[in-house]
Design an enzyme around this catalytic site. Structure first.
Site, PDB file in Angstrom:
ATOM      1  N   GLU A  43       0.831  -1.204   0.000  1.00 39.60           N
ATOM      2  CA  GLU A  43       0.000   0.000   0.000  1.00 39.60           C
ATOM      3  C   GLU A  43       0.867   1.256   0.000  1.00 39.60           C
ATOM      4  O   GLU A  43       1.880   1.344   0.696  1.00 39.60           O
ATOM      5  CB  GLU A  43      -0.881  -0.019   1.264  1.00 39.60           C
ATOM      6  CG  GLU A  43      -1.804   1.177   1.415  1.00 39.60           C
ATOM      7  CD  GLU A  43      -2.532   1.189   2.754  1.00 39.60           C
ATOM      8  OE1 GLU A  43      -3.569   1.860   2.855  1.00 39.60           O
ATOM      9  OE2 GLU A  43      -2.059   0.523   3.709  1.00 39.60           O
ATOM     10  N   LYS A 116     -10.503   2.943  -1.058  1.00 37.75           N
ATOM     11  CA  LYS A 116     -10.552   2.215   0.204  1.00 37.75           C
ATOM     12  C   LYS A 116     -11.832   2.520   0.977  1.00 37.75           C
ATOM     13  O   LYS A 116     -12.164   3.682   1.225  1.00 37.75           O
ATOM     14  CB  LYS A 116      -9.318   2.591   1.031  1.00 37.75           C
ATOM     15  CG  LYS A 116      -9.112   1.815   2.324  1.00 37.75           C
ATOM     16  CD  LYS A 116      -7.753   2.211   2.895  1.00 37.75           C
ATOM     17  CE  LYS A 116      -7.436   1.521   4.206  1.00 37.75           C
ATOM     18  NZ  LYS A 116      -6.076   1.884   4.683  1.00 37.75           N
ATOM     19  N   CYS A 153      -5.612  -2.644   2.840  1.00 38.88           N
ATOM     20  CA  CYS A 153      -5.210  -2.615   4.246  1.00 38.88           C
ATOM     21  C   CYS A 153      -6.372  -2.805   5.211  1.00 38.88           C
ATOM     22  O   CYS A 153      -6.830  -3.921   5.404  1.00 38.88           O
ATOM     23  CB  CYS A 153      -4.423  -1.344   4.543  1.00 38.88           C
ATOM     24  SG  CYS A 153      -3.405  -1.450   6.045  1.00 38.88           S
TER      25      CYS A 153
END
Length: 282
Positions: A43, A116, A153
């Protein structure tokens, strides 16, 4: 039999974005040389994990997908090597900012951008200062070899992410990550929990999982690596420890995975009519 070789990269990052991109590119080339058709960098590999603190000057580093240097570099590399590269980057969209991923196909084209969904906020991981919650919804990406599901993540901790991607047709789950020590509790080592959460997704969805994390000490925050590739039963096919720099590869038999998934019956025996509470606020 449909076989696909995938790769995860693990390395440390510094302040020089050009050097970071060069280092990632070298490992991408190594992965492609080992037969990988999908290569996953960590990431936000453009630089250090900047969300440790709140600094308004760092918003200047964000770029749209079509102008971000990390995305442009991976597009050129993907086209050259005929591979797919899920590419994490700090995205600017007008006045809005996102922790995003450009899915780059084997022709070097951006298939689309995922933003995200789950944004953490805590000591050392103050992402809500920088990023809006993603507005794309979950996405899967059909490639010639397989349909790829990608979370970023903090998304990887949520079983809802994995299950949603599976219901959308994902055949492999990929998680680029930046995670390490907890500044508020030096005695807390989440590396085991981190891997167990994703291995649980592999088992309960009967799907291989690929996770790529960074390493190194960044201003006192240590990123603990432990990148891995596991199969649909949660067994490790390739893994790193806390400090290795390099490439993990594994070859997956997707026909076998499909048979195993059908045999377990997890998707046959679902009871969606009972799950309404999951979509309600607490």
């Amino acid at each position: 039999m449909t076989e696909l070789t995938v790769a995860a990269l693990q390395l440390a990052f510094g302040d020089d974005i050009d050097e970071n991109i060069r280092n990632v590119s070298e490992l991408v080339r190594e992965a492609a040389g080992r037969g990988a058709r999908v290569v996953l960098p960590p990431e936000l590999f453009e630089g250090p994990y900047f969300c440790r603190t709140e600094d308004e000057g760092l918003f200047a580093n964000a770029r749209p997908a079509d102008r971000h240097p990390a995305v442009l570099a991976m597009r050129a590399l993907a086209a050259e090597l005929s591979i797919s590269i899920p590419t994490s980057f700090f995205e600017a969209d007008g006045p809005h900012f996102y922790n995003s991923l450009a899915m780059i196909d084997d022709k070097g084209a951006v298939m689309g951008v995922y933003r995200k969904s789950h944004i953490p906020d805590g000591p050392g991981y103050e992402e809500k200062f920088y990023f809006r919650p993603g507005n794309t919804g979950f996405k899967v990406w059909p490639t010639p070899e397989a349909t790829l599901g990608v979370g970023i993540c903090w998304d990887q901790w949520y079983p809802e992410t994995a299950r949603s991607l599976m219901l959308m047709g994902a055949e492999i789950l990929f998680y680029p990550t930046a995670i390490g020590s907890e500044p508020h509790d030096p005695g807390l080592d989440t590396s085991r929990l981190w891997r167990r959460a994703m291995i649980g997704h592999a088992v309960s969805n009967v799907v291989p999982v690929v996770a790529a994390n960074r390493i190194g000490n960044e201003c006192g925050q240590t990123f603990y690596g432990h990148s891995f590739i596991c199969d649909e039963r949660g067994d490790m096919l390739a893994e790193f420890g806390a400090s290795e720099t390099g490439v993990l590869t594994a070859t997956l038999d997707l026909d076998q995975v499909k048979r195993h998934r059908a045999a377990f019956g997890f998707f046959r025996d679902r009871r969606p009519e009972l799950y309404g509470r999951i979509t309600q606020d607490i």
